[in-house]
Design a protein around this motif. Structure first.
Motif: not given
Length: 286
Positions: A27-36, A216-228, A272-276
């Protein structure tokens, strides 16, 4: 939102088998704004997933799933007819559950048993047996209005499908529009020279994009260039689900397969929140 990006979350961060006890967090996942949500379908029966699908729909969440081949004794690639038969029965069970759940995508490494090795790469015969099994799955999926998204894993988790070069060739071998690949940034970070080139090679065969940080933790905290990663996915015309995948140490059956022995995020609310926010923001900017 200016685009129609569909944001999901893989529920392996909560457990290996999703039941009543997980509903408050969903329910919390839905509240935060995930679609599925992407449901791990590892065991249980279709009636359980029919129940869960109704509950998820009631929360306004779309459904997807990930499944695996859990046991070398039920290996769809095997040259032993009895073992292969059990493997094909398992693939059929995966689809029984998918249809009960209402999954729009069926992902995961449902090709070879997890963490099982032969001492070499896939043989031509194994590739042919796999392609035949997956073509049959794709025909059924196509008839029932969903798509398959087979996941490549790094060389430490499987020998069967590691690189996008292999994945592209395998998609061509299967040769069905309902069959494609679940591209995972964690595995690609280990196996590919660059994510942009890998995504371009896959092209329209990318059915799901798994957003998974290098630890495999929170995206944006590590080395992967998600913008690209996101920019390239958009350039190729990708319009499938973008799905957060992060693992905690709380799922014993998963920890054994993925070697996650330490917590990779402080708590699920932060995850949930930071990743979203990170994924939505980075996708919009890409």
């Amino acid at each position: 939102m200016g685009d129609a990006m569909k944001l999901g979350i893989n529920l392996l961060c909560l457990g290996g088998h999703i039941d009543e006890s997980h509903l408050p967090l969903i329910e919390r996942i839905a509240e935060i704004g995930y679609d599925h949500v992407e449901v791990p379908v590892m065991h249980g029966d279709p009636s359980h997933y029919a129940w869960l699908g109704e509950r998820l729909a009631g929360l306004g969440l779309g459904r997807a799933q990930t499944s695996i081949v859990p046991d070398p004794d039920a290996n769809p690639l095997s040259d032993d007819p009895a073992v292969r038969r059990r493997g094909l029965d398992h693939l059929s069970w995966i689809q029984d559950c998918a249809e009960a759940l209402g999954s729009e995508t069926v992902g995961g490494p449902f090709h070879a048993p997890m963490a099982h090795f032969t001492g070499e790469g896939p043989t031509e015969a194994e590739i042919a047996r796999g392609a035949e099994a997956h073509r049959a799955m794709a025909e059924r999926a196509g008839r029932n209005g969903y798509v398959l998204a087979l996941e490549h894993l790094n060389r430490f988790e499987t020998y069967f499908l590691n690189t996008m070069e292999q994945a592209r060739a395998y998609v061509d071998a299967v040769g069905h529009p309902a069959f494609g690949i679940m591209y995972d940034t964690f595995h690609a970070n280990i196996e590919e020279h660059d994510q942009a080139g890998a995504i371009r090679m896959l092209g329209e065969a990318m059915h799901v994009l798994h957003v998974s940080e290098n630890d495999r933790g929170i995206p944006g905290r590590g080395q992967i260039d998600f913008a690209t990663v996101f920019r390239t996915a958009k350039e190729t015309g990708f319009d499938g689900p973008v799905v957060l995948e992060a693992f905690g140490a709380g799922v014993p059956e998963l920890a054994a397969a993925t070697r996650v022995w330490r917590p990779l995020f402080p708590d699920v609310e932060t995850l949930f929140s930071e990743s979203h926010d990170f994924i939505r923001r980075t996708w919009e900017a890409a």
